[in-house]
Scaffold this motif. Structure first.
Motif, mmCIF file in Angstrom:
data_model
loop_
_atom_site.group_PDB
_atom_site.id
_atom_site.type_symbol
_atom_site.label_atom_id
_atom_site.label_comp_id
_atom_site.label_asym_id
_atom_site.label_seq_id
_atom_site.Cartn_x
_atom_site.Cartn_y
_atom_site.Cartn_z
ATOM 1 N N ARG A 309 0.838 -1.106 0.013
ATOM 2 C CA ARG A 309 -0.293 0.072 0.444
ATOM 3 C C ARG A 309 0.890 1.933 -0.639
ATOM 4 O O ARG A 309 1.503 1.420 0.282
ATOM 5 N N ASN A 310 -0.218 2.050 -0.880
ATOM 6 C CA ASN A 310 1.024 3.331 -1.045
ATOM 7 C C ASN A 310 0.437 4.471 0.278
ATOM 8 O O ASN A 310 0.085 3.955 0.816
ATOM 9 N N THR A 311 1.402 5.605 0.336
ATOM 10 C CA THR A 311 0.608 6.848 1.016
ATOM 11 C C THR A 311 -0.950 6.906 0.667
ATOM 12 O O THR A 311 -1.255 7.320 2.129
ATOM 13 N N LYS A 312 -1.264 6.715 -0.204
ATOM 14 C CA LYS A 312 -2.645 7.061 -0.834
ATOM 15 C C LYS A 312 -3.915 5.982 -0.075
ATOM 16 O O LYS A 312 -5.064 5.899 0.103
ATOM 17 N N GLY A 313 -3.199 4.557 1.022
ATOM 18 C CA GLY A 313 -3.742 3.719 0.525
ATOM 19 C C GLY A 313 -4.511 2.510 -0.331
ATOM 20 O O GLY A 313 -4.579 2.128 -0.938
ATOM 21 N N GLU A 314 -3.689 2.858 -1.185
ATOM 22 C CA GLU A 314 -3.867 2.333 -2.427
ATOM 23 C C GLU A 314 -2.924 1.246 -2.597
ATOM 24 O O GLU A 314 -2.035 0.991 -2.341
ATOM 25 N N ALA A 315 -3.426 0.523 -3.489
ATOM 26 C CA ALA A 315 -2.605 -1.237 -3.726
ATOM 27 C C ALA A 315 -1.582 -1.424 -4.774
ATOM 28 O O ALA A 315 -1.889 -0.491 -6.134
ATOM 29 N N THR A 316 -0.707 -1.648 -4.660
ATOM 30 C CA THR A 316 0.345 -0.896 -5.796
ATOM 31 C C THR A 316 1.122 -2.577 -5.939
ATOM 32 O O THR A 316 1.753 -3.115 -4.873
ATOM 33 N N ALA A 317 2.309 -2.477 -6.698
ATOM 34 C CA ALA A 317 2.825 -3.582 -7.342
ATOM 35 C C ALA A 317 4.317 -3.495 -8.147
ATOM 36 O O ALA A 317 3.670 -2.555 -9.110
ATOM 37 N N MET A 318 5.389 -3.766 -8.553
ATOM 38 C CA MET A 318 6.296 -3.466 -9.034
ATOM 39 C C MET A 318 5.751 -4.817 -10.244
ATOM 40 O O MET A 318 6.494 -6.229 -9.659
ATOM 41 N N PHE A 319 6.466 -4.474 -11.330
ATOM 42 C CA PHE A 319 5.626 -5.470 -12.175
ATOM 43 C C PHE A 319 7.351 -5.649 -13.365
ATOM 44 O O PHE A 319 8.617 -4.403 -13.064
ATOM 45 N N VAL A 320 7.861 -6.358 -13.645
ATOM 46 C CA VAL A 320 9.313 -6.415 -15.408
ATOM 47 C C VAL A 320 9.151 -6.357 -16.146
ATOM 48 O O VAL A 320 8.181 -7.464 -16.962
ATOM 49 N N THR A 321 8.788 -5.230 -16.973
ATOM 50 C CA THR A 321 8.580 -5.160 -18.544
ATOM 51 C C THR A 321 9.113 -6.075 -19.351
ATOM 52 O O THR A 321 10.217 -6.756 -18.415
#
Length: 412
Positions: A309-321
């Protein structure tokens, strides 16, 4: 002398520089290695796990319907009884006497009817001959009607006496398993008393009552209307988790959904029905019902370990392009499914999501992605996929503390 020493030092430095310039080049920096999982759409069965209690499908409290003294208890406490089976016998003496008296009264009333009928028939003939007055005929008809009414009243009295006599034998209103008896032979009971003699519960099938929030109901109906969830059929299947964590062997079905929402809790009751032939489930047990709500087609399951979760509470994830760079995205997470998140946006077919090593990389960085598998039960990284081993000299996984455990599991 000083000139000679100076020339010697210069020559020595020149020789060293010559050796360095002709030596091998420094090794190039290696890319950070991260564990990735390739995502593909699939049909996901949407389930909801809710706490609840088991309840008997039928419950009957046994009470006497007439006054009397208990003579005999005719059932085995804690055993199974059938509907109509005798449970208690009350002293029937007084009720037998009342029945016999009612029968005698009926016989007396019936005996008066033939004489009244004969008198009416005789008076009908005499009236034609003007031998008796019409008033006498009317009186004879009234006497006959009274006699017939007395017979009907006597029959009703006999039926009442018979019912009360039958009530001296208390029978089981339903079939099921019976509790202990609250009274013993010799106890006085009264009609419709508050004290329950015993209770019978039907255990097969057995019901499970769970509560669901109205918010979840609205979200589910909205998902169905938008086509994100497709109903699997008219009969909704339900699985059961027992108190000890075991899965109940029989699958139940949804019986009904309560039509009103509690104003105090904002929840409503959902009832499921389960077969219980072995009587493993008893009323009052705490269970967790897993209700199958439908199927989400072409959906993505993202491992929970990859989402933050970021500071806004949104769900985030890292991807490899495709070019090997790290990209951070915001995901829309609908609900949890096992150890994964059901994601409705932010993911496309073939995306490679980072499940290990996110703390050592940043967006835009070049990395090496190594395909791994995720254990569906624990959500942990189990092993690399075949053909995705790192090149010699490349660093190990970004989270080195987890690598020995993962390697051990892969070896097993």
């Amino acid at each position: 002398m000083r000139l000679a020493v100076t020339l010697a030092l210069v020559g020595s430095l020149s020789a060293c520089d010559g050796q360095n310039s002709s030596g091998p080049a420094a090794p190039a920096a290696t890319l950070t290695e991260v564990s990735v999982v390739t995502l593909h759409p699939k049909s996901v069965i949407i389930t909801t796990e809710l706490p609840g209690r088991t309840t008997a499908s039928l419950t009957a409290e046994v009470r006497p319907q007439v006054n009397g003294i208990i003579q005999t208890r005719l059932f085995k406490e804690g055993g199974e009884v059938k509907a109509g089976e005798a449970l208690y016998q009350l002293d029937p003496a007084s009720y037998q006497a009342s029945y016999d008296s009612a029968v005698a009264t009926l016989q007396k009333a019936e005996a008066a009817v033939p004489n009244a009928q004969a008198k009416v028939a005789r008076y009908q003939g005499l009236v034609k001959q003007n031998a008796v007055s019409k008033q006498d005929l009317d009186d004879a008809n009234a006497t006959l009607a009274q006699a017939e009414a007395d017979v009907a009243s006597a029959k009703a009295s006999v039926e009442t006496a018979r019912i009360n006599l039958d009530y001296t034998k208390i029978t089981a209103p339903i079939g099921g398993w019976i509790d202990k008896s609250s009274l013993t032979p010799g106890a006085l009971v009264t009609a419709s008393q508050t004290t329950v003699l015993t209770t019978i519960r039907m255990l097969d099938p057995i019901n499970v009552d769970v509560t669901q929030s109205s918010t979840n109901l609205l979200n589910w109906r909205q998902a169905v209307s938008e086509g994100r969830i497709k109903l699997s059929g008219p009969n909704v299947s339900v699985k059961l988790k027992l108190e000890n964590g075991a899965i109940y062997s029989h699958i139940g079905k949804l019986a009904f959904v309560e039509s009103n929402v509690s104003q105090t809790t904002g929840t409503f009751t959902v009832r499921a029905e389960f077969p219980n032939p072995d009587h493993l489930l008893l009323p009052g047990m705490y269970v967790r019902a897993v209700i199958e709500e439908g199927v989400a087609q072409n959906s993505f399951l993202v491992p929970q370990r990859a989402v933050t979760r970021n500071t806004k509470g949104e769900a985030t994830a890292m991807f490899v392009t495709q070019t090997g760079k790290v990209e951070q995205r915001v995901l829309t997470v609908d609900r949890s499914v096992g150890n994964s998140w059901l994601t409705s946006s932010g993911v496309q077919d073939g995306d490679r999501i980072i499940v290990e090593g996110t703390l050592l990389v940043r967006p835009g960085q070049d990395v090496t992605g190594v395909e791994v598998t995720i254990d569906e039960t624990s959500g942990e990284v189990r092993a690399r996929k075949q053909g995705s081993l790192p090149q010699p000299g490349a660093p190990r996984f970004a989270q080195g503390d987890n690598e020995p455990k993962r390697a051990s599991l892969a070896g097993n």
